[in-house]
Design an enzyme around this catalytic site. Structure first.
Site, short mmCIF file in Angstrom:
data_model
loop_
_atom_site.label_atom_id
_atom_site.label_comp_id
_atom_site.label_asym_id
_atom_site.label_seq_id
_atom_site.Cartn_x
_atom_site.Cartn_y
_atom_site.Cartn_z
N SER A 72 -75.71 51.81 62.62
CA SER A 72 -76.59 50.66 62.87
C SER A 72 -78.09 50.95 62.76
O SER A 72 -78.81 50.18 62.13
CB SER A 72 -76.28 50.04 64.23
OG SER A 72 -75.06 49.37 64.14
N ALA A 87 -78.06 57.49 64.99
CA ALA A 87 -77.39 56.90 66.16
C ALA A 87 -77.24 57.91 67.29
O ALA A 87 -77.06 57.53 68.44
CB ALA A 87 -76.01 56.39 65.78
N CYS A 88 -77.30 59.21 66.95
CA CYS A 88 -76.88 60.21 67.94
C CYS A 88 -77.95 61.25 68.24
O CYS A 88 -78.49 61.86 67.31
CB CYS A 88 -75.65 60.96 67.43
SG CYS A 88 -74.39 59.90 66.76
N GLY A 116 -78.61 56.53 70.64
CA GLY A 116 -77.96 56.83 71.91
C GLY A 116 -78.17 58.30 72.25
O GLY A 116 -78.31 59.13 71.36
N ASN A 269 -72.97 63.03 71.85
CA ASN A 269 -73.63 61.72 71.91
C ASN A 269 -72.82 60.78 72.84
O ASN A 269 -71.76 61.18 73.33
CB ASN A 269 -73.73 61.17 70.48
CG ASN A 269 -72.37 60.79 69.95
OD1 ASN A 269 -71.37 61.41 70.29
ND2 ASN A 269 -72.30 59.77 69.14
N PRO A 270 -73.27 59.54 73.04
CA PRO A 270 -72.63 58.67 74.04
C PRO A 270 -71.13 58.41 73.86
O PRO A 270 -70.41 58.29 74.84
CB PRO A 270 -73.41 57.35 73.91
CG PRO A 270 -74.75 57.77 73.46
CD PRO A 270 -74.53 58.93 72.54
N CYS A 271 -70.68 58.28 72.64
CA CYS A 271 -69.24 57.96 72.52
C CYS A 271 -68.38 59.20 72.27
O CYS A 271 -67.17 59.08 72.04
CB CYS A 271 -69.06 56.90 71.46
SG CYS A 271 -70.02 55.42 71.80
N GLU A 273 -68.20 61.52 69.87
CA GLU A 273 -67.76 62.01 68.56
C GLU A 273 -68.70 63.02 67.93
O GLU A 273 -68.36 63.64 66.93
CB GLU A 273 -67.55 60.82 67.60
CG GLU A 273 -68.80 60.11 67.10
CD GLU A 273 -69.32 59.04 68.06
OE1 GLU A 273 -68.90 59.04 69.22
OE2 GLU A 273 -70.15 58.23 67.64
N THR A 419 -67.54 52.88 65.25
CA THR A 419 -67.87 51.76 64.36
C THR A 419 -67.76 50.40 65.04
O THR A 419 -67.26 49.45 64.45
CB THR A 419 -67.02 51.77 63.05
OG1 THR A 419 -65.67 51.40 63.33
CG2 THR A 419 -67.04 53.11 62.35
N THR A 421 -69.98 48.07 65.75
CA THR A 421 -70.60 46.96 65.02
C THR A 421 -70.27 47.02 63.53
O THR A 421 -70.02 46.00 62.90
CB THR A 421 -72.13 46.98 65.20
OG1 THR A 421 -72.42 47.18 66.56
CG2 THR A 421 -72.74 45.67 64.74
N1 UDP Z 1 -74.68 53.75 69.99
C1 UDP Z 1 -75.68 53.41 70.90
N2 UDP Z 1 -75.67 52.17 71.50
C2 UDP Z 1 -74.71 51.25 71.24
C3 UDP Z 1 -73.69 51.58 70.32
C4 UDP Z 1 -73.71 52.83 69.72
O1 UDP Z 1 -76.54 54.22 71.17
O2 UDP Z 1 -74.75 50.14 71.82
C5 UDP Z 1 -74.68 55.09 69.34
C6 UDP Z 1 -73.88 56.10 70.11
O3 UDP Z 1 -74.41 57.40 69.89
C7 UDP Z 1 -72.53 56.00 69.45
C8 UDP Z 1 -72.93 55.86 68.01
O4 UDP Z 1 -74.09 55.01 68.07
O5 UDP Z 1 -71.75 57.12 69.71
C9 UDP Z 1 -71.94 55.27 67.08
O6 UDP Z 1 -71.40 54.08 67.63
P1 UDP Z 1 -70.79 52.96 66.69
O7 UDP Z 1 -70.07 53.62 65.57
O8 UDP Z 1 -70.01 52.01 67.54
O9 UDP Z 1 -72.12 52.25 66.14
P2 UDP Z 1 -72.37 51.18 64.99
O10 UDP Z 1 -73.06 51.91 63.89
O11 UDP Z 1 -71.08 50.54 64.58
O12 UDP Z 1 -73.30 50.18 65.63
#
Ligand code: UDP
Length: 570
Positions: A72, A87-88, A116, A269-271, A273, A419, A421
């Site tokens: 995202s 993201a991480c 995150g 990271n938060p989730c 992975e 993933t 979103t």
């Molecule tokens: N993440 C975050 N806040 C959120 C969702 C995701 O900081 O509300 C970060 C977090 O490090 C998570 C990573 O993005 O482990 C990947 O999450 P996801 O694949 O759900 O993100 P997307 O890219 O689909 O938004």
């Protein structure tokens, strides 16, 4: 463009560039062009005559087809002033007031940009120890986590998403029992996912029913012992009650630490992975597997040639992201560029199985998982090695565990992201999770509800000539096809939902993906409400035996607010 109305709404609400009045200044197509152009610019760093236009076109097509999407923050921020694309992140928390509050400030900067953060609190001295400068008493890691949590609460991520955190405490920290239960009041520490950092010595002590040492991180001294079984049971009980804490296997993360000279991996990271060193960041991207199927007279099969091409372009894309990324802190810039970790993974795996007619909870399903991830990992590594020939290996390559092999551009290549979103944008099942429910009610933030039905199932039922509103209504009510009358066995076998898949199969599938993933796999093991604590304990032990890097479990109905609900609107 094959984008659904739902996906468009998500993109319009949170991802499109806006003017000062908050009006979108780009279309969805424009978003993909913006991201493609910005990321293609990375090529210029290595070749002043690079055909950036051709690369931008290739990246645009990769995304607009929904064959692949970057995480995202890349979609939101590439080619815009903020320019933060990862993201991480993992930030260190050292045992001083200054360091603790530096970490809080740095986390706020990261959250503001859509990233995150993960932290290990294991270095903080235990509650009740002495504070030298004041002669006072230390309040311990859990009280500081509440401060991190409050700061996160105050910084809504640019009005888009709230900051997400991972908090980790080693199992041998003296405050471990307080940590295990600190979210049992579900109003506490809500912006954190928690995991206990488990050691192999601890697992060994559990299996032998022995005590193990608790170590004060400030002095390195053993300050007590706990029964390993009692602590293991406490983790299991709490996870059974609330879904938290999860567990991560620290020794395993460090066995895969590519540059041990830079220190130990203490957090993800938060989730969960993406294990990272302090100040490292990582950008993720996910291949949409549904788009990599082709129809043959025998049915849907994997289009390997297309998959390999996507993997190569995706690695090029993700490596460019590291170049054009604007990092929130100089330390993060330096660390991220020195290892150049990327996390390429997949989404839509369960949907792919539905098209192929393969049940998720079957040996055939697990074999497909292995085949696909083996391809992503080996072609991904090849692509990164080829990039290294032109761009050079990651700067710490000579200190890395790869140093005697072929130079590689990225210290890690593969990660399976949730993933959350991205899968909505691509219109496929998330990550490598089974379909949660085929017809369900989504609780939207403002308290309203939305009914969603699975299109693949709908098509299949229409094809079989048995689709009816009444049937769909029953599926909505039960959340599963397992006990709905009038569904042919061949459909029932394949269209399994998360709760039809036994916890053991969840773990087997996670382990299958983990075998071919450099980093880790985001996966939740779903339990029915009736599951026992012993069943949870069994899953933890199995995850350890099968080589997973951690486990997150969730027992249906164990938290008040669930995003996804099976069954009726109440
Ligand atoms: N993440 C975050 N806040 C959120 C969702 C995701 O900081 O509300 C970060 C977090 O490090 C998570 C990573 O993005 O482990 C990947 O999450 P996801 O694949 O759900 O993100 P997307 O890219 O689909 O938004």
């Amino acid at each position: 463009m094959p984008i659904s109305e739902n996906a468009k709404a998500v993109l319009e609400r949170r991802y499109l560039a806006r003017d000062e009045q908050g009006q979108p200044t780009e279309t969805v197509d424009g978003l993909f062009r913006r991201v493609a152009n910005a990321v293609a610019e990375g090529d210029r760093r290595f070749d002043s005559k690079a055909d950036v236009v051709a690369t931008a076109k290739e990246f645009y097509e990769l995304m607009v087809s929904l064959d692949f999407l970057p995480n995202s923050p890349t979609l939101m921020n590439a080619g815009r002033p903020l320019g933060q694309l990862s993201a991480c992140f993992v930030l260190p928390v050292a045992d001083s007031m200054e360091d603790i509050f530096d970490a809080i400030k740095n986390a706020a900067l990261i959250h503001k940009s859509g990233g995150g953060t993960g932290f290990s609190f294991s270095r903080l001295r235990p509650k009740g120890s002495t504070v030298n400068s004041t002669g006072g008493v230390a309040s311990g890691p859990i009280s500081f986590m509440k401060v991190f949590n409050a700061a996160t609460e105050a910084v809504k991520q640019g009005g888009t998403r709230r900051g997400a955190n991972m908090g980790i405490l080693r199992v041998d920290h003296p405050d471990i029992l307080e940590f295990i239960t600190c979210k049992n009041d579900t109003r506490e520490i809500t912006n954190f996912n928690l995991s206990v950092g488990i050691t192999e010595a601890f697992m060994e002590a559990v299996s032998q029913d022995k005590p193990y040492d608790l170590v004060d991180p400030a002095t390195g001294r053993v300050v007590g012992q706990h029964s390993a079984r009692a602590v293991f049971d406490a983790i299991v009980t709490s996870a059974w009650q609330t879904g938290e804490p999860g567990i991560i296997f620290l020794d395993r993360l460090n066995r895969d630490n590519v540059v041990p000279s830079q220190g130990e991996i203490e957090s993800t990271n938060p989730c969960g992975e993406q294990p990272l060193l302090p100040y490292e960041s990582c950008n993720l991207g996910s291949i949409n597997l549904v788009n990599h199927l082709m129809k043959t007279p025998a049915g849907w099969v994997l289009d390997r040639a297309k998959l390999e091409k996507t993997i190569r372009t995706a690695v090029h894309f993700l490596d460019n992201v590291i170049e054009v990324n604007q990092y929130p802190l100089p330390e993060i810039d330096r660390m991220t560029r020195s290892t150049r970790k990327i996390g390429l993974g997949v989404m839509g795996f369960a949907d792919m199985l539905l098209h192929m007619g393969v049940p998720y909870n079957s040996e055939e399903g697990v074999a497909l998982a292995e085949e696909i991830m083996d391809t992503v990992n080996s072609i991904g590594h090849q692509a990164s090695e080829e990039l290294a020939e032109i761009r050079g290996p990651f700067p710490l390559f000579d200190q890395s565990i790869y140093r005697d092999g072929r130079p590689i551009r990225n210290a890690t290549v593969t990660t399976i992201a949730p993933t959350g979103t991205l899968s909505i944008i691509a219109g496929v099942s998330s990550g490598v999770e089974p379909v949660f429910a085929y017809a369900y009610i989504r609780n939207v933030m403002d308290g309203t509800h939305l009914i969603e039905t699975n299109q693949i199932l709908k098509d299949r039922l229409v094809e079989a000539g048995i689709y009816s509103d009444e049937l769909m209504h029953k599926i909505v009510e039960q959340g599963s096809l397992a006990h709905v009358d009038g569904i042919p066995e061949d459909i029932r076998r394949v269209f399994v939902c998360a709760h039809d898949v036994s916890p053991i199969w969840h773990v087997k599938m996670q382990a299958a993906f983990q075998r071919y993933t450099d980093n880790a796999v985001s996966k939740t093991v779903n339990f029915p409400n009736s599951a026992t604590k012993e069943e949870v304990a069994e899953v933890y032990r199995l995850a350890f035996t099968l080589g997973c890097k951690g486990t997150t479990i969730y027992r249906d109905g164990s938290r008040n607010e669930q995003v996804l609900n099976i069954g009726k609107v109440n």
